[in-house]
Design a protein around this motif. Structure first.
Motif, mmCIF file in Angstrom:
data_model
loop_
_atom_site.group_PDB
_atom_site.id
_atom_site.type_symbol
_atom_site.label_atom_id
_atom_site.label_comp_id
_atom_site.label_asym_id
_atom_site.label_seq_id
_atom_site.Cartn_x
_atom_site.Cartn_y
_atom_site.Cartn_z
ATOM 1 N N SER A 107 -14.163 20.565 -88.422
ATOM 2 C CA SER A 107 -13.521 19.258 -88.243
ATOM 3 C C SER A 107 -12.017 19.368 -88.503
ATOM 4 O O SER A 107 -11.254 18.507 -88.077
ATOM 5 N N ILE A 108 -11.600 20.429 -89.193
ATOM 6 C CA ILE A 108 -10.182 20.565 -89.544
ATOM 7 C C ILE A 108 -9.480 21.611 -88.677
ATOM 8 O O ILE A 108 -8.473 21.338 -88.047
ATOM 9 N N TRP A 109 -10.064 22.824 -88.630
ATOM 10 C CA TRP A 109 -9.384 23.893 -87.874
ATOM 11 C C TRP A 109 -10.047 24.184 -86.524
ATOM 12 O O TRP A 109 -9.637 25.110 -85.834
ATOM 13 N N GLU A 110 -11.080 23.450 -86.193
ATOM 14 C CA GLU A 110 -11.744 23.545 -84.892
ATOM 15 C C GLU A 110 -12.128 24.966 -84.484
ATOM 16 O O GLU A 110 -12.793 25.650 -85.235
ATOM 17 N N GLU A 111 -11.681 25.402 -83.303
ATOM 18 C CA GLU A 111 -12.198 26.640 -82.723
ATOM 19 C C GLU A 111 -11.970 27.880 -83.592
ATOM 20 O O GLU A 111 -12.789 28.782 -83.630
ATOM 21 N N LYS A 116 -12.187 17.845 -98.437
ATOM 22 C CA LYS A 116 -11.056 16.966 -98.778
ATOM 23 C C LYS A 116 -9.780 17.789 -98.980
ATOM 24 O O LYS A 116 -8.716 17.476 -98.475
ATOM 25 N N LEU A 117 -9.947 18.892 -99.721
ATOM 26 C CA LEU A 117 -8.792 19.738 -100.010
ATOM 27 C C LEU A 117 -8.258 20.395 -98.739
ATOM 28 O O LEU A 117 -7.048 20.442 -98.515
ATOM 29 N N CYS A 118 -9.177 20.867 -97.890
ATOM 30 C CA CYS A 118 -8.753 21.535 -96.656
ATOM 31 C C CYS A 118 -7.963 20.584 -95.769
ATOM 32 O O CYS A 118 -6.925 20.950 -95.226
ATOM 33 N N GLY A 119 -8.466 19.358 -95.637
ATOM 34 C CA GLY A 119 -7.772 18.364 -94.835
ATOM 35 C C GLY A 119 -6.373 18.102 -95.370
ATOM 36 O O GLY A 119 -5.398 18.025 -94.621
#
Lengths: 144, 170
Positions: free
Chosen positions: B102-106, B42-45
């Motif tokens: 899911s947030i920063w992908e590759e 949640k925080l990362c998003g």
């Protein structure tokens, strides 16, 4: 005229123009660049670096090999045509060098590839590399 | 207070009002925060929407005595030019944490793959955690503090009977 064996004839051809394929994993190549350059200039002995192992007579292996890279090195070696020579440079290939207690590097190259000659040193001097090559030349010339 | 640090304080207060975190301003343009791993995603998003678009690195620290792994995310904001260090802890016995792909992908994928290999931390949601450098590895994850690599090397590579290698057993 001296009658030479078939092997001696092929080997004489080999030392006239030595085509080298480099397989360098670590600091090995940066320390070997002077050998290619104009000061020591290995081309005066007919030694030249080629881009494909299929064209190469000599395989130079320098530096430590990891468990992952040794597999690739073996594959490179298998692609070379006979007769082939493997020259191992540096203390890393002999004992693991400064990576003697690393979990991921191999310690003796001869367990994995048939090494023709080792050149000790960390890194070996260009003179040492030429001395090793000279030993091979001499050995070939003594072949009858 | 240094007038340059106003933006840092603003960000820290903003996070503090929305999430249950411990944080401090380490120095100019450096913020350290730590959070419970349940709230991490949640925080990362939220942080990504605030401008922390660049995930520079993920690292793991092994606290053996505490029995925990500390997972650290280094985030950079191009907008504010601030490096945010986000720390969270997972249990050492059951090191499972949600993946941030899911947030920063590759850019997260390769780091998580490496940490899985070196520490055995499992990132739930990351589909490719196959080994990166250690092909055919059978030992325990090598970067764990309780892994005795010298003993492993002796068993795996050296021969006690060999004159040349006897010294490694002294």
């Amino acid at each position: 005229m001296v009658k030479r064996s078939k092997k001696a004839k092929t080997m004489r051809k080999l030392i006239k123009a030595i085509w080298i394929f480099n397989w360098f994993n670590s600091c090995g190549f940066t320390e070997l660049v002077p050998v290619v350059g104009s000061r020591w200039d290995m081309e005066r002995f007919g030694m030249i670096i080629v881009g494909s192992p299929r064209h190469a007579d000599v395989l130079f292996i320098a530096g430590y090999q990891t468990l992952k890279s040794i597999k690739r090195a073996k594959r490179v070696y298998e692609q070379m045509a006979e007769p082939r020579v493997v020259i191992a440079l540096g203390s890393c290939t002999m004992t693991g060098g400064m990576y003697w207690d690393s979990y991921n590097t191999i310690k003796r190259l001869e367990d994995y590839l048939p090494v023709t000659i080792y050149i000790p040193g960390c890194p070996p001097r260009p003179e040492a590399i030429f001395e090793a090559c000279e030993k091979i030349f001499k050995h070939v010339k003594e072949l009858e | 207070m240094n007038p340059k640090e106003e933006r840092e304080v603003e960000i820290l207060e903003d996070i503090g009002s929305k999430f249950d975190v411990e944080g401090k301003i380490q120095r100019e343009r450096r913020i350290w925060i730590s959070i419970d791993n349940k709230e991490l995603i949640k925080l990362c998003g939220w942080l990504k929407n605030q401008g922390f678009e660049h995930l520079s690195a993920i690292s793991v620290t092994d606290w053996v005595k505490e029995g925990r792994f500390e997972v650290t995310y280094h985030l950079w904001s191009y907008k504010d030019k601030i490096l945010l260090t986000l720390k969270t802890k997972v249990d050492r016995e059951k090191p499972v944490i949600k993946s941030v792909i899911s947030i920063w992908e590759e850019s997260a994928q390769i780091h998580e793959r490496e940490l899985h290999e070196l520490f055995g931390v499992k990132f739930k949601g990351n589909l490719d955690l196959s080994s990166l450098f250690l092909e055919d590895w059978h030992g325990p994850p090598p970067f764990r503090k309780d892994f005795d690599w010298r003993e492993y090397v002796r068993d795996e590579f050296y021969d006690k009977e060999n004159e040349r290698e006897k010294v490694y057993y002294d």
